[in-house]
Design a protein around this motif. Structure first.
Motif, short mmCIF file in Angstrom:
data_model
loop_
_atom_site.label_atom_id
_atom_site.label_comp_id
_atom_site.label_asym_id
_atom_site.label_seq_id
_atom_site.Cartn_x
_atom_site.Cartn_y
_atom_site.Cartn_z
N VAL A 152 -14.72 3.59 -7.25
CA VAL A 152 -14.08 2.41 -7.52
C VAL A 152 -13.34 1.87 -6.14
O VAL A 152 -12.46 2.20 -5.79
N LYS A 153 -14.05 0.79 -5.89
CA LYS A 153 -13.84 0.04 -4.56
C LYS A 153 -12.90 -0.92 -4.91
O LYS A 153 -12.74 -1.76 -5.87
N ILE A 154 -12.33 -1.36 -3.66
CA ILE A 154 -11.33 -2.72 -3.63
C ILE A 154 -12.22 -3.73 -3.94
O ILE A 154 -13.26 -4.01 -3.51
N GLY A 155 -11.59 -4.72 -4.99
CA GLY A 155 -12.45 -5.87 -5.33
C GLY A 155 -13.32 -5.68 -6.66
O GLY A 155 -13.72 -6.53 -7.26
N ALA A 204 -3.92 9.06 -10.56
CA ALA A 204 -4.63 7.95 -9.73
C ALA A 204 -3.99 6.70 -10.51
O ALA A 204 -3.63 6.83 -11.69
N MET A 205 -3.69 5.46 -9.42
CA MET A 205 -3.21 4.48 -10.05
C MET A 205 -4.01 3.42 -9.57
O MET A 205 -4.44 3.35 -8.18
N PHE A 206 -4.34 2.30 -10.43
CA PHE A 206 -5.13 1.11 -9.88
C PHE A 206 -4.37 0.02 -10.14
O PHE A 206 -4.13 -0.33 -11.55
N LYS A 256 -5.38 0.86 -4.74
CA LYS A 256 -5.55 1.83 -5.59
C LYS A 256 -4.93 3.07 -4.73
O LYS A 256 -4.80 2.99 -3.30
N SER A 257 -4.39 4.03 -5.40
CA SER A 257 -3.63 5.07 -4.97
C SER A 257 -3.90 6.47 -5.81
O SER A 257 -4.19 6.30 -6.93
N ALA A 301 0.71 -1.12 0.09
CA ALA A 301 -0.06 0.13 -0.10
C ALA A 301 0.86 1.34 -0.11
O ALA A 301 0.60 2.09 -0.74
N THR A 302 1.87 1.13 0.74
CA THR A 302 2.85 2.53 0.90
C THR A 302 3.47 2.57 -0.46
O THR A 302 3.70 3.47 -1.06
N ALA A 303 3.99 1.29 -1.01
CA ALA A 303 4.67 1.37 -2.49
C ALA A 303 3.77 2.22 -3.51
O ALA A 303 4.30 2.85 -4.28
N GLY A 304 2.23 1.62 -3.42
CA GLY A 304 1.39 2.09 -4.22
C GLY A 304 1.20 3.69 -4.12
O GLY A 304 1.43 4.67 -5.22
#
Length: 182
Positions: free
Chosen positions: A39-42, A84-86, A96-97, A7-10
């Motif tokens: 846009v949710k996780i999953g 943004a990155m997914f 997502k970040s 998560a931190t890397a993203g």
């Protein structure tokens, strides 16, 4: 790599992309903060494209191996220098970040005395209480599987150059730094 590390890397990759890619605003198709939040996780890749609209997000990396595939989509944000990155694993959103989608700026009232009051373990609300209204603004955040959420807040000083940044994991301060605060 741990989930927190992923998560931190993203988050860091997104922040770096926003810093190094000022031309990200050149195209007309963009992603807003509200669309990012939808846009949710999953979620599927199709969901990303239906929310973001045509041309806002492009596949920037992919990798596959036995039983696993990953794809990374980078989206142009609707605010200056935002992105943004997914990251999708086997077609489902796993990380997502974003950086800069909020589009807010610090009011410039950060001081060294306020910085010293914001210590490890404090909550985001406690940071805002110690710093004052409008001093610290969210500049980037990420979310990964397992419920790990990270956020970076930037707080600036207006008279002489100085700033502080605070990194939160699941709402608790775990990293802080400052430069030039008086």
């Amino acid at each position: 790599m741990s989930r927190k590390g992923l998560a931190t890397a993203g988050l860091l990759a997104t922040a770096l992309t926003a810093t190094l890619a000022p031309s990200a605003q050149a195209a007309t198709a963009t992603l807003s903060r509200a669309e990012y939040d939808k846009v949710k996780i999953g979620a599927s890749i199709a969901k990303l494209h239906s929310v973001a609209g045509n041309g806002a997000c492009k596949k920037t990396a992919s990798q596959s191996g036995p039983g696993y595939s990953s794809k990374v989509y980078t989206c142009k944000g609707n605010k200056r220098y935002s992105t943004a990155m997914f990251t999708f694993g086997n077609g489902k959103l796993s990380i997502k970040s974003q950086a800069g989608l909020d589009g807010k700026k610090s009011n410039g009232k950060m001081t060294k005395a306020k910085y010293k009051k914001i210590t490890k373990g404090k909550t985001i609300a406690q940071m805002h209480s110690a710093a004052g209204k409008g001093v610290c603004v969210r500049s980037a955040d990420s979310q990964g599987q397992g419920g790990i959420k990270t956020a970076i807040y930037l707080c600036e000083q207006s008279r002489t150059y100085g700033s502080a940044s605070f990194g939160f994991t699941n709402g608790k301060l775990d990293v802080r730094s400052q430069y030039g605060l008086r």
